[in-house]
Design an enzyme around this catalytic site. Structure first.
Site, PDB file in Angstrom:
ATOM      1  N   ASP A  28       0.854  -1.194   0.000  1.00 11.10           N
ATOM      2  CA  ASP A  28       0.000   0.000   0.000  1.00 11.10           C
ATOM      3  C   ASP A  28       0.889   1.243   0.000  1.00 11.10           C
ATOM      4  O   ASP A  28       1.908   1.296   0.704  1.00 11.10           O
ATOM      5  CB  ASP A  28      -0.926  -0.009   1.224  1.00 11.10           C
ATOM      6  CG  ASP A  28      -2.069   0.973   1.101  1.00 11.10           C
ATOM      7  OD1 ASP A  28      -3.231   0.518   0.986  1.00 11.10           O
ATOM      8  OD2 ASP A  28      -1.809   2.201   1.122  1.00 11.10           O
ATOM      9  N   ASN A  85     -12.811  -3.239   2.453  1.00 14.89           N
ATOM     10  CA  ASN A  85     -13.713  -2.106   2.621  1.00 14.89           C
ATOM     11  C   ASN A  85     -14.686  -2.066   1.446  1.00 14.89           C
ATOM     12  O   ASN A  85     -14.286  -2.272   0.294  1.00 14.89           O
ATOM     13  CB  ASN A  85     -12.915  -0.801   2.683  1.00 14.89           C
ATOM     14  CG  ASN A  85     -11.987  -0.756   3.889  1.00 14.89           C
ATOM     15  OD1 ASN A  85     -12.312  -1.275   4.948  1.00 14.89           O
ATOM     16  ND2 ASN A  85     -10.823  -0.142   3.724  1.00 14.89           N
ATOM     17  N   HIS A  98     -10.133  -4.985  -3.455  1.00 18.43           N
ATOM     18  CA  HIS A  98      -8.788  -5.186  -2.929  1.00 18.43           C
ATOM     19  C   HIS A  98      -8.875  -5.684  -1.502  1.00 18.43           C
ATOM     20  O   HIS A  98      -9.716  -5.229  -0.722  1.00 18.43           O
ATOM     21  CB  HIS A  98      -7.943  -3.911  -3.012  1.00 18.43           C
ATOM     22  CG  HIS A  98      -8.648  -2.680  -2.545  1.00 18.43           C
ATOM     23  ND1 HIS A  98      -9.607  -2.047  -3.302  1.00 18.43           N
ATOM     24  CD2 HIS A  98      -8.544  -1.975  -1.397  1.00 18.43           C
ATOM     25  CE1 HIS A  98     -10.055  -0.983  -2.642  1.00 18.43           C
ATOM     26  NE2 HIS A  98      -9.434  -0.923  -1.469  1.00 18.43           N
ATOM     27  N   HIS A 100      -6.982  -5.840   1.974  1.00 23.21           N
ATOM     28  CA  HIS A 100      -5.879  -5.284   2.764  1.00 23.21           C
ATOM     29  C   HIS A 100      -5.327  -6.399   3.658  1.00 23.21           C
ATOM     30  O   HIS A 100      -6.102  -7.107   4.328  1.00 23.21           O
ATOM     31  CB  HIS A 100      -6.367  -4.167   3.695  1.00 23.21           C
ATOM     32  CG  HIS A 100      -6.886  -2.941   3.018  1.00 23.21           C
ATOM     33  ND1 HIS A 100      -6.134  -1.793   2.883  1.00 23.21           N
ATOM     34  CD2 HIS A 100      -8.087  -2.657   2.457  1.00 23.21           C
ATOM     35  CE1 HIS A 100      -6.856  -0.852   2.273  1.00 23.21           C
ATOM     36  NE2 HIS A 100      -8.046  -1.358   2.013  1.00 23.21           N
TER      37      HIS A 100
HETATM   38  P1  AMP Z   1      -9.697   1.494   0.334  1.00 24.29           P
HETATM   39  O1  AMP Z   1      -9.798   2.747   1.145  1.00 24.29           O
HETATM   40  O2  AMP Z   1     -10.121   0.253   1.064  1.00 24.29           O
HETATM   41  O3  AMP Z   1     -10.418   1.646  -0.991  1.00 24.29           O
HETATM   42  O4  AMP Z   1      -8.170   1.274   0.047  1.00 24.29           O
HETATM   43  C1  AMP Z   1      -7.493   1.861  -1.002  1.00 24.29           C
HETATM   44  C2  AMP Z   1      -6.047   1.771  -0.657  1.00 24.29           C
HETATM   45  O5  AMP Z   1      -5.282   1.992  -1.826  1.00 24.29           O
HETATM   46  C3  AMP Z   1      -5.577   2.796   0.376  1.00 24.29           C
HETATM   47  O6  AMP Z   1      -5.042   2.134   1.509  1.00 24.29           O
HETATM   48  C4  AMP Z   1      -4.515   3.590  -0.374  1.00 24.29           C
HETATM   49  O7  AMP Z   1      -3.437   3.981   0.447  1.00 24.29           O
HETATM   50  C5  AMP Z   1      -4.096   2.613  -1.453  1.00 24.29           C
HETATM   51  N1  AMP Z   1      -3.532   3.192  -2.647  1.00 24.29           N
HETATM   52  C6  AMP Z   1      -3.993   4.260  -3.332  1.00 24.29           C
HETATM   53  N2  AMP Z   1      -3.216   4.499  -4.404  1.00 24.29           N
HETATM   54  C7  AMP Z   1      -2.251   3.551  -4.387  1.00 24.29           C
HETATM   55  C8  AMP Z   1      -1.133   3.254  -5.243  1.00 24.29           C
HETATM   56  N3  AMP Z   1      -0.866   3.978  -6.336  1.00 24.29           N
HETATM   57  N4  AMP Z   1      -0.336   2.208  -4.912  1.00 24.29           N
HETATM   58  C9  AMP Z   1      -0.595   1.468  -3.811  1.00 24.29           C
HETATM   59  N5  AMP Z   1      -1.630   1.697  -2.978  1.00 24.29           N
HETATM   60  C10 AMP Z   1      -2.447   2.725  -3.268  1.00 24.29           C
END
Ligand code: AMP
Length: 112
Positions: A28, A85, A98, A100
């Site tokens: 992340d 989420n 995704h 986590h």
């Molecule tokens: P969510 O809030 O469950 O949709 O999680 C999205 C996640 O994607 C967050 O934890 C962000 O920090 C992560 N994220 C956003 N852009 C990127 C990226 N370019 N590379 C890796 N993680 C990312």
């Protein structure tokens, strides 16, 4: 294309941890724990609430990929958390399913 489709297609850089036929795992960009990895399906399923029965094998692959990631990043023994989420109240910000995987420190419960 979603951001995570672009990462899968190597159009956007990411720190990749592991890869399977149907999934990609990468760190992340804003880690909330010493280990914070996202496992995404290569197929762009928007969110868990919209997965279909035909996606069952992909969902299974995502869950089984967790073992590979936590062993590789050495939190298999210490413990870890798996979070998905969904939607606004769920804290979803990227509309591409995704998983986590968080670990490397004690995690509080319940989450905020
Ligand atoms: P969510 O809030 O469950 O949709 O999680 C999205 C996640 O994607 C967050 O934890 C962000 O920090 C992560 N994220 C956003 N852009 C990127 C990226 N370019 N590379 C890796 N993680 C990312």
């Amino acid at each position: 294309m979603t951001l995570f489709e672009k990462i899968v297609a190597r159009q956007v850089p990411a720190n990749i941890v592991a890869e399977g036929q149907d999934w990609l795992a990468f760190h992340d960009i804003s880690p909330q724990a010493p280990v914070h990895v996202l496992i995404v399906p290569k197929k762009p399923i928007p969110r868990i609430g919209e997965a279909s029965p035909e996606d069952g094998h992909v969902l299974a692959a995502l869950m089984l990929a967790v073992q590979e990631v936590v062993k590789k990043l050495d939190v298999f023994q210490s413990g870890f958390r798996v979070v998905i989420n969904n939607g606004g109240d769920g804290g979803e910000t990227v509309p591409h399913l995704h998983v986590h995987v968080l670990g490397g420190r004690p995690l509080e419960w319940p989450p905020g």
